[in-house]
Each structure stands twice: as structure tokens, then as C-alpha cells.
Scaffold this active site. Structure first.
Site, PDB file in Angstrom:
ATOM      1  N   ASP A  15      -8.103 -20.899 -21.056  1.00  0.00           N
ATOM      2  CA  ASP A  15      -8.468 -21.221 -20.459  1.00  0.00           C
ATOM      3  C   ASP A  15      -8.835 -22.780 -20.623  1.00  0.00           C
ATOM      4  O   ASP A  15      -9.418 -23.446 -22.319  1.00  0.00           O
ATOM      5  CB  ASP A  15     -10.425 -20.980 -20.045  1.00  0.00           C
ATOM      6  CG  ASP A  15     -10.196 -20.063 -19.442  1.00  0.00           C
ATOM      7  OD1 ASP A  15      -9.422 -19.809 -17.960  1.00  0.00           O
ATOM      8  OD2 ASP A  15     -11.096 -18.992 -19.061  1.00  0.00           O
ATOM      9  N   ASP A 134     -11.651 -16.073  -7.257  1.00  0.00           N
ATOM     10  CA  ASP A 134     -13.046 -16.169  -7.967  1.00  0.00           C
ATOM     11  C   ASP A 134     -14.110 -15.263  -7.621  1.00  0.00           C
ATOM     12  O   ASP A 134     -14.814 -16.609  -5.894  1.00  0.00           O
ATOM     13  CB  ASP A 134     -13.157 -17.901  -8.468  1.00  0.00           C
ATOM     14  CG  ASP A 134     -12.479 -18.282  -9.273  1.00  0.00           C
ATOM     15  OD1 ASP A 134     -11.562 -17.464 -10.057  1.00  0.00           O
ATOM     16  OD2 ASP A 134     -12.738 -19.400  -9.940  1.00  0.00           O
TER      17      ASP A 134
END
Length: 257
Positions: A15, A134
């Protein structure tokens, strides 16, 4: 070679925010984990099956992915590289594939305009298109899709959306449980199993890895084809080689390091 064909994959996730690898809990409280190029190179050497690079600020900041950084990472990595964040047009996919990534992960743009999945699959092949989901639990056996780094509840049912992504040509689904993300309490195997059994493409489980047992369970209970994790690898709590040896002993097929 048949073993390799069915092998479960271990995928470290980078990330990236403001040029650094970061990791938080439930998508917030970010902690620095190093330089993306150095971290990717280490995973390449340690036996990762793939690497996923997510530019986590790109979508909500309304900008594109950092192509130059992806180019640097791709030079150091000789395993499949998936890149996501800020991909909104076919030209964005082309730019990333052109600098060395193998697959792209699309999320917000696909939800905003689902035909983007079909266009990408038709132009570049389904194997290049990973749809990221998500999901957050909103009731018993029910999850909604969230976008923009978990900031926006779309109200879309996760299972329904997974089926649509599959039908539109996605080659893989990257399913992140926002409830479990960064908690190290285990994957949401109920969510993963529900999606895996609803589609005919590989599922990458994401969010919640804390132990080797959690990763085993992602495969055996969650029916995932790959397990993605970040902090346990970044901070060397679990080494990929040791993890693969453990999984072999649990009769889960993995590629040798």
C-alpha cells in the site's frame, strides 16, 4: 507441474502513499513500512508468488497512479506485478502495462462505470483485469461495497457485484474485508467463501492475516485461490519461506521457494 497449476499463491501487498509503503488498521492510522522499490525487491527474493502495488491515495485524491514508481518496481521484480489505484481509463491500463506491470486492479472506476471491466478485458485480456472489492459487513451474511479507500458506502451488495464483475470479464477478484483489514484477527472467510462459490474465477483473500493458520484457513474455509497480506510480511512477523513450508505440511499446494 500439475501441482504448480493448482498452487495457492502468497501475495505481499504494497500500500503506497506519498511514495512510501504504509500499513494501517481498518484503512486508517497509517504506519511507514519502507521504500516501495526496496520492499518489492525483497519479496521477489523471498519467494512471493506475486506482488500487488496499491496507490491508496490516488482515487480519493482524484489523480492517476504513480507510473514512474511502478516502472522502478517492475525493474526489480521478476514475478507477476498487479497495480491498482486511480485507474479510470483504458489509457491508464496501457500506461501501466507498458512500464512492466502484468495486471491492473480496478475498483472505484468499475463501480462508477461497470462497462469499464468489459472494455479492459476485451482490449487487454481478462487475465489483466483484477476487480478489487472492498466490503464491509452490514448485517448477517450481508456485505456492502465501499469505495475511495473505504470512505464511501455504495449500498451495493458485495455478492451481487462480484457476480457482475465476473460476468463482465474480470479475470480475478481481490476481496478485502474492511472489518478485518489490519486487525490480524483472520480473514472474513464467510465473505470469501460466499463470493468464491458464486463466481468462476480466482479469488484473492485480503484483510486480516495475522498468523500462518489464518492463511491456511483462507484456503481451506474461505475457498480462496490466493492470500494477500501486508504488515505480517513488511515487519517480518512471518517469513514467506516458512509460511510455504507450513502450508505444505497442511497439505496445501504451494510453489516452492
Amino acid at each position: 507441474m500439475l501441482m504448480d497449476y493448482f498452487a495457492k499463491r502468497i501475495i505481499p501487498c504494497l500500500d503506497v502513499d506519498n511514495g512510501r509503503v504504509v500499513k494501517g488498521i481498518n484503512f486508517v492510522g497509517l504506519r511507514d513500512a519502507g521504500d516501495p522499490v526496496e520492499v518489492a525487491s525483497r519479496y521477489n527474493e523471498e519467494g512471493a508468488d506475486e506482488i500487488t502495488f496499491l496507490d491508496i491515495g490516488a482515487s480519493h485524491e482524484g489523480r492517476g497512479t504513480i507510473v514512474d514508481m511502478v516502472k522502478q518496481v517492475a525493474k526489480e521484480v521478476f514475478i507477476p506485478l498487479t497495480v491498482g489505484g486511480g485507474i479510470r481509463e483504458l489509457s491508464d491500463i496501457y500506461a501501466l502495462l507498458n512500464v512492466g506491470c502484468d495486471k491492473v486492479s480496478i475498483n472505484s472506476a468499475a463501480i462508477k462505470r461497470p462497462a469499464f471491466i468489459e472494455e479492459g478485458a476485451k482490449r487487454f485480456g481478462s487475465q489483466c483485469i483484477v476487480v478489487a472489492i472492498d466490503a464491509k459487513r452490514v448485517g448477517s451474511g450481508k456485505w456492502h461495497i465501499f469505495t475511495h479507500g473505504g470512505r464511501n458506502d455504495t449500498g451495493i451488495d458485495a455478492i451481487t457485484w462480484a457476480k457482475e464483475a465476473y460476468n463482465r470479464g474480470a479475470g480475478e477478484l481481490l476481496v478485502t474485508s474492511m472489518d478485518a483489514d489490519g486487525t490480524k484477527a483472520g480473514f472474513d472467510n464467510e465473505l470469501n467463501a460466499a463470493i468464491s462459490q458464486s463466481v468462476g474465477i480466482p479469488l484473492i483473500a485480503s484483510g486480516g492475516a495475522g498468523t500462518m493458520e489464518h492463511i491456511r484457513d483462507a484456503f481451506t474455509i474461505g475457498h480462496a485461490d490466493a492470500a494477500l497480506a501486508a504488515s505480517i510480511f513488511h515487519f517480518k512477523e512471518i517469513e514467506i519461506n516458512s509460511l510455504k513450508e507450513y502450508l505444505k505440511k497442511e497439505n496445501i499446494p504451494v510453489r516452492s521457494v
